[in-house]
Design a protein around this motif. Sequence first.
Motif, mmCIF file in Angstrom:
data_model
loop_
_atom_site.group_PDB
_atom_site.id
_atom_site.type_symbol
_atom_site.label_atom_id
_atom_site.label_comp_id
_atom_site.label_asym_id
_atom_site.label_seq_id
_atom_site.Cartn_x
_atom_site.Cartn_y
_atom_site.Cartn_z
ATOM 1 N N GLU A 52 61.557 59.642 53.047
ATOM 2 C CA GLU A 52 60.191 59.140 52.989
ATOM 3 C C GLU A 52 60.114 57.692 53.453
ATOM 4 O O GLU A 52 59.193 57.292 54.180
ATOM 5 C CB GLU A 52 59.667 59.275 51.563
ATOM 6 C CG GLU A 52 58.167 59.338 51.467
ATOM 7 C CD GLU A 52 57.702 59.823 50.116
ATOM 8 O OE1 GLU A 52 56.535 59.582 49.804
ATOM 9 O OE2 GLU A 52 58.494 60.442 49.384
ATOM 10 N N GLN B 156 56.945 54.584 61.260
ATOM 11 C CA GLN B 156 55.546 54.405 61.659
ATOM 12 C C GLN B 156 55.163 52.927 61.668
ATOM 13 O O GLN B 156 54.364 52.491 62.492
ATOM 14 C CB GLN B 156 54.624 55.186 60.727
ATOM 15 C CG GLN B 156 54.744 56.685 60.899
ATOM 16 C CD GLN B 156 53.506 57.425 60.458
ATOM 17 O OE1 GLN B 156 52.680 56.882 59.737
ATOM 18 N NE2 GLN B 156 53.382 58.656 60.908
ATOM 19 N N LEU B 157 55.739 52.160 60.764
ATOM 20 C CA LEU B 157 55.457 50.728 60.728
ATOM 21 C C LEU B 157 55.986 50.039 61.979
ATOM 22 O O LEU B 157 55.299 49.220 62.583
ATOM 23 C CB LEU B 157 56.092 50.114 59.476
ATOM 24 C CG LEU B 157 55.849 48.621 59.254
ATOM 25 C CD1 LEU B 157 54.361 48.341 59.065
ATOM 26 C CD2 LEU B 157 56.633 48.130 58.048
ATOM 27 N N ARG C 135 57.985 56.071 56.723
ATOM 28 C CA ARG C 135 57.088 54.909 56.632
ATOM 29 C C ARG C 135 57.573 53.788 57.548
ATOM 30 O O ARG C 135 56.777 53.157 58.254
ATOM 31 C CB ARG C 135 57.043 54.406 55.184
ATOM 32 C CG ARG C 135 56.467 55.391 54.188
ATOM 33 C CD ARG C 135 56.815 54.925 52.772
ATOM 34 N NE ARG C 135 56.351 55.872 51.768
ATOM 35 C CZ ARG C 135 55.239 55.717 51.069
ATOM 36 N NH1 ARG C 135 54.488 54.659 51.250
ATOM 37 N NH2 ARG C 135 54.884 56.601 50.178
ATOM 38 N N TRP C 136 58.888 53.534 57.506
ATOM 39 C CA TRP C 136 59.464 52.465 58.320
ATOM 40 C C TRP C 136 59.275 52.750 59.805
ATOM 41 O O TRP C 136 58.944 51.871 60.590
ATOM 42 C CB TRP C 136 60.939 52.338 57.982
ATOM 43 C CG TRP C 136 61.696 51.331 58.790
ATOM 44 C CD1 TRP C 136 61.759 49.988 58.577
ATOM 45 C CD2 TRP C 136 62.487 51.599 59.945
ATOM 46 N NE1 TRP C 136 62.547 49.399 59.535
ATOM 47 C CE2 TRP C 136 63.008 50.364 60.383
ATOM 48 C CE3 TRP C 136 62.818 52.752 60.654
ATOM 49 C CZ2 TRP C 136 63.832 50.256 61.495
ATOM 50 C CZ3 TRP C 136 63.644 52.649 61.740
ATOM 51 C CH2 TRP C 136 64.136 51.418 62.165
ATOM 52 N N CYS D 259 51.107 46.350 56.920
ATOM 53 C CA CYS D 259 51.312 47.586 56.175
ATOM 54 C C CYS D 259 50.143 48.542 56.369
ATOM 55 O O CYS D 259 49.729 49.211 55.439
ATOM 56 C CB CYS D 259 51.515 47.294 54.697
ATOM 57 S SG CYS D 259 52.435 48.582 53.843
ATOM 58 N N GLN E 114 47.711 48.937 48.969
ATOM 59 C CA GLN E 114 46.890 48.604 50.132
ATOM 60 C C GLN E 114 46.214 47.257 49.935
ATOM 61 O O GLN E 114 46.209 46.403 50.822
ATOM 62 C CB GLN E 114 45.824 49.687 50.346
ATOM 63 C CG GLN E 114 46.335 50.942 51.009
ATOM 64 C CD GLN E 114 45.218 51.938 51.228
ATOM 65 O OE1 GLN E 114 44.157 51.855 50.621
ATOM 66 N NE2 GLN E 114 45.449 52.889 52.097
ATOM 67 N N ALA F 117 57.939 53.712 48.194
ATOM 68 C CA ALA F 117 58.029 55.168 48.035
ATOM 69 C C ALA F 117 58.512 55.529 46.630
ATOM 70 O O ALA F 117 58.015 56.483 46.010
ATOM 71 C CB ALA F 117 58.961 55.759 49.083
ATOM 72 N N GLN G 185 48.559 57.457 56.867
ATOM 73 C CA GLN G 185 49.637 58.324 56.396
ATOM 74 C C GLN G 185 49.489 58.642 54.930
ATOM 75 O O GLN G 185 49.259 57.761 54.110
ATOM 76 C CB GLN G 185 50.983 57.633 56.634
ATOM 77 C CG GLN G 185 52.170 58.494 56.339
ATOM 78 C CD GLN G 185 52.121 59.770 57.110
ATOM 79 O OE1 GLN G 185 51.677 59.811 58.253
ATOM 80 N NE2 GLN G 185 52.558 60.850 56.496
ATOM 81 N N MET H 87 59.839 49.641 52.193
ATOM 82 C CA MET H 87 59.260 50.982 52.218
ATOM 83 C C MET H 87 59.925 51.892 51.187
ATOM 84 O O MET H 87 59.272 52.723 50.557
ATOM 85 C CB MET H 87 59.410 51.592 53.611
ATOM 86 C CG MET H 87 58.578 50.925 54.704
ATOM 87 S SD MET H 87 56.801 51.001 54.392
ATOM 88 C CE MET H 87 56.490 49.317 53.853
ATOM 89 N N ILE I 244 50.181 51.208 57.658
ATOM 90 C CA ILE I 244 50.669 52.576 57.648
ATOM 91 C C ILE I 244 49.891 53.436 56.663
ATOM 92 O O ILE I 244 49.631 54.607 56.921
ATOM 93 C CB ILE I 244 52.163 52.599 57.298
ATOM 94 C CG1 ILE I 244 52.698 54.010 57.213
ATOM 95 C CG2 ILE I 244 52.444 51.883 56.006
ATOM 96 C CD1 ILE I 244 54.193 54.077 56.974
ATOM 97 N N TYR I 245 49.478 52.850 55.540
ATOM 98 C CA TYR I 245 48.801 53.627 54.519
ATOM 99 C C TYR I 245 47.432 54.134 54.956
ATOM 100 O O TYR I 245 46.894 55.062 54.386
ATOM 101 C CB TYR I 245 48.628 52.785 53.253
ATOM 102 C CG TYR I 245 49.928 52.488 52.573
ATOM 103 C CD1 TYR I 245 50.444 51.201 52.589
ATOM 104 C CD2 TYR I 245 50.655 53.497 51.956
ATOM 105 C CE1 TYR I 245 51.646 50.931 51.984
ATOM 106 C CE2 TYR I 245 51.858 53.213 51.349
ATOM 107 C CZ TYR I 245 52.346 51.940 51.358
ATOM 108 O OH TYR I 245 53.541 51.682 50.768
#
Length: 261
Positions: free
Chosen positions: A101, A108-109, A105-106, A253, A243, A137, A259, A133, A255-256
Amino acid sequence: GGRSGPRPSKGSGGAVLGPCRYRCIECNEEARELYRDYRHGVLKITICKSCQKPVDKYIEYDPVIILINAILCKAQAYRHILFNTKINIHGKLCMFCLLCEAYLRWWQLQDSTQNTAPDDLIRYAKEWDFYRMFAIASLEQTAFFIGIFTFLWAERPRTSKRKPHFILLLKALLLSSYGKLLLIPAVIWEHDYTPLCLKLIKVFVLTSNFQAVRVALSINRKLSLLAILSGLLLESSTVCLFQRLEWDVSSDCAIYKSQDF
């Protein structure tokens, strides 16, 4: 009667003289033994006194067949794994799922940010981002579990005729999160349908968690679903908190926003 056949799978139990420690995979009644060994390869699978069916037919099944049945979320396969086998990989599996996980995240970041800093600084920043990340997670999964446990604790008079076994529930939730391992292949073989695949993986993991809660505590589908929704609610609240914090401290960040994980 006795018969000669394949040996039971590793971790399955034979005759025991102490208190009941196994469960019938069909009716969930307790059983003292799964099979009786008469030597020379002659085995007799125990028949459940309640439903008159084999206590655990999976003890002679190949592990691949058991895995397929678990993927199909069959309650019998879950009972076999949780009650009638000795599997102690839940801690390692949890760690590996969190790494998967965190990598998603990493990845996509890194894909959404561009750096013009020196190479050494970029490598250090990327490594720190991965650790961050992983921590996020871990906190989100913890929030998910706390939401489930809090709901079930509040509803404990209705959750089971037996005393709730929350250690067993934690083990069941960790084992049933194995679907997160699919995140790595989904990222490696990236294509136009990757976002859809990630959402389907999320649904699959939640479905597995739902079945694990239901089987571990012997509760009905409604309570199990409400427990999962409670976990999702607390997890979503944690995501919103992160967030807000990341928006105030750092804007990398995002990404949230795109995702679910």
